[in-house]
Design a protein around this motif. Structure first.
Motif, mmCIF file in Angstrom:
data_model
loop_
_atom_site.group_PDB
_atom_site.id
_atom_site.type_symbol
_atom_site.label_atom_id
_atom_site.label_comp_id
_atom_site.label_asym_id
_atom_site.label_seq_id
_atom_site.Cartn_x
_atom_site.Cartn_y
_atom_site.Cartn_z
ATOM 1 N N LYS A 43 0.805 -1.222 0.000
ATOM 2 C CA LYS A 43 0.000 0.000 0.000
ATOM 3 C C LYS A 43 0.840 1.275 0.000
ATOM 4 C CE LYS A 43 -0.622 -0.107 5.065
ATOM 5 N NZ LYS A 43 -1.634 -0.153 6.147
ATOM 6 N N ASP A 403 0.306 5.499 -0.878
ATOM 7 C CA ASP A 403 0.199 5.572 -2.335
ATOM 8 C C ASP A 403 -1.096 6.264 -2.754
ATOM 9 O OD1 ASP A 403 2.570 4.266 -2.411
ATOM 10 O OD2 ASP A 403 1.810 2.406 -3.293
ATOM 11 N N LEU A 404 -2.212 5.797 -2.214
ATOM 12 C CA LEU A 404 -3.487 6.422 -2.540
ATOM 13 C C LEU A 404 -3.634 7.785 -1.883
ATOM 14 C CD1 LEU A 404 -6.248 3.639 -2.453
ATOM 15 C CD2 LEU A 404 -5.631 5.128 -4.367
ATOM 16 N N THR A 410 -1.833 3.525 -7.218
ATOM 17 C CA THR A 410 -1.446 2.287 -6.561
ATOM 18 C C THR A 410 -0.517 1.511 -7.476
ATOM 19 O OG1 THR A 410 -3.352 1.088 -7.435
ATOM 20 C CG2 THR A 410 -3.601 2.085 -5.254
ATOM 21 N N HIS A 423 -7.500 1.190 -0.101
ATOM 22 C CA HIS A 423 -6.502 0.262 -0.625
ATOM 23 C C HIS A 423 -6.477 -1.014 0.206
ATOM 24 C CE1 HIS A 423 -2.416 -1.358 -1.209
ATOM 25 N NE2 HIS A 423 -2.461 -0.781 -2.379
#
Length: 440
Positions: A43, A403-404, A410, A423
């Motif tokens: 993630k 990441d998100l 992603t 995520h």
């Protein structure tokens, strides 16, 4: 195309080797991005990779503006810092030489060292740092920490090189001890990840880790042998020392793992190789092949235990910057005083070659001073940025994945349900021996 004549004193062979070495060392930072990226959870893998890539851009701008002059211009006094005679690289032309190579190329080579040192610190704070805060930290840290230490060690009139007389061929103090002490300070400023010591935070992609380790190993030949600044016998000896130390570190780590845990792991192989390569970095130009073998083996064995110290001491060094880079950097720097041979140094011999304990003491002083300075100043920078804009990501962002939350992306499609969805962490992969939650 106009053909210009070479300036008098330029050695084209040395220049060609340093051009190649500069490219090799720059490649180490994308290699580090893959190495670190594979070690974190899925993630936050893109965020981890981005922390390395943005370091390339930020450090380049800072280095070519003020970093190189402060590190390598003539000393401003007491061997502590250079001056700004060449602010913004002013006055340095294609005809300017450092030794037998262009000064512009020497500056570029040293730039790649500064880049990877900053990027290495990111491993200590993986999964929980705000990206904007990291960008600001990288710029400030390069000027206030990396540049002075580089002057002390690498500049001919720096106090560690010229006055103390400690040896550091390619950056055991400047790179390894520096990033390790700085990583520890920053990890303490940010605090541990959510779930530290309760969850096994497993590396999500071990093939990515091994690919990154391979690129690091490949680039390390430029890192160490390139520091000879010439295509000569010393560069060849340094290259062989680098290879044998990396191999010894890998084997030493695996032997410990097999005896302790019953398994020799791929992550252990990658970590052991890096430990051996870290340890030989300061000593590669001072020791012979038996010395390189001993130093690499010592690093692999000791670091395989050191990565678990964070659980006992309660600090969350996410990707073992302290346990590998700091510890192996100390080993390689101090053991110069034991294994140095005049055949390599031209003048200094270590304890095993009739040199006594004096050089070991000088090496230890250099380690202590660099570590203390890097830790104290990094702590101050981290605290200041935390008060200014907040350094730690929010709990929700950390749990969702950076990441998100930060990049709106992603790494893997199966981790996303929709554009705004949470995520789903992928937990494939085996745990690092240091990232297993201790058994009660």
């Amino acid at each position: 195309m106009l053909l210009a004549s070479s300036p008098s004193g330029l050695d084209t062979g040395d220049t060609a080797w340093l051009l190649a070495s500069t490219a090799l060392v720059l490649l180490m930072t994308p290699g580090l991005a893959l190495f670190y990226g594979g070690m974190v959870r899925s993630k936050s893998v893109l965020n981890m990779i981005m922390m390395s890539f943005v370091s390339i851009a930020v450090v380049t701008v800072v280095w070519l503006t003020v970093g190189y002059p402060l590190a390598f211009d003539r000393d401003a006094g007491a061997g502590l810092i250079g001056n700004l005679d060449h602010l913004g690289m002013a006055g340095i032309t294609p005809s300017s030489l450092t030794g037998h190579v262009p000064t512009l190329l020497f500056a570029a080579f040293q730039l790649t060292f500064a880049i990877i040192t900053a990027a290495l610190i990111s491993g200590a704070i993986a999964d929980r740092a705000r990206f904007g805060a990291w960008v600001l930290f990288t710029a400030v840290w390069t000027v206030l920490v990396y540049v002075p230490v580089a002057h002390w060690v690498f500049a001919p009139d720096g106090w560690i090189a010229a006055h103390l007389g400690a040896l550091d061929y390619a950056g055991g103090t400047v790179v390894e001890v520096n990033c390790g002490a700085s990583g520890l300070a920053l990890a303490l400023v940010l605090g541990p990840r959510v779930g530290f010591k309760k969850e096994a935070m497993r590396p999500h992609n071990l093939p990515l880790v091994l690919l990154g380790a391979g690129l690091l190993w490949f680039g390390w030949f430029g890192f160490n042998a390139g520091s000879a600044l010439g295509a000569n016998g010393i560069a060849a000896a340094v290259l062989l020392n680098t290879q044998v130390a990396g191999c010894a570190g890998l084997l030493g780590w695996l032997v410990v793992e097999k005896r302790r845990d019953g398994h020799a792991t791929t992550l252990g192989a990658a970590s052991g190789a890096v430990a051996g390569l870290v340890a030989i970095t300061p000593s590669c130009g001072s020791v012979d092949l038996p010395g390189a073998l001993a130093i690499g083996l010592a690093a692999g064995v000791v670091c395989s235990f050191a990565v678990s110290w964070k659980f006992r001491l309660g600090f969350d060094d996410s990707l073992d910057v302290v346990g590998v880079h700091f510890v192996a950097g100390v080993i390689g720097t101090v053991l110069i005083g034991v294994f140095a041979t005049a055949t390599m140094t031209g003048r200094v011999s270590g304890l095993l070659h009739g040199g006594g304990l004096g050089q070991t003491g000088k090496q230890a002083v250099a380690v202590v001073v660099v570590a203390a300075y890097a830790f104290a100043v990094t702590w101050g920078i981290g605290k200041a940025i935390d008060k200014l804009m907040g350094f730690r990501a929010s709990r929700d962002d950390e749990l969702t994945g950076l990441d998100l939350a930060v990049h709106a992306e992603t790494a893997y499609d199966h981790g996303v349900l929709s554009h705004g969805a949470t995520h789903l962490s992928v937990t494939a992969g085996l745990p690092h021996s240091s990232d297993k939650a201790p058994v009660a």
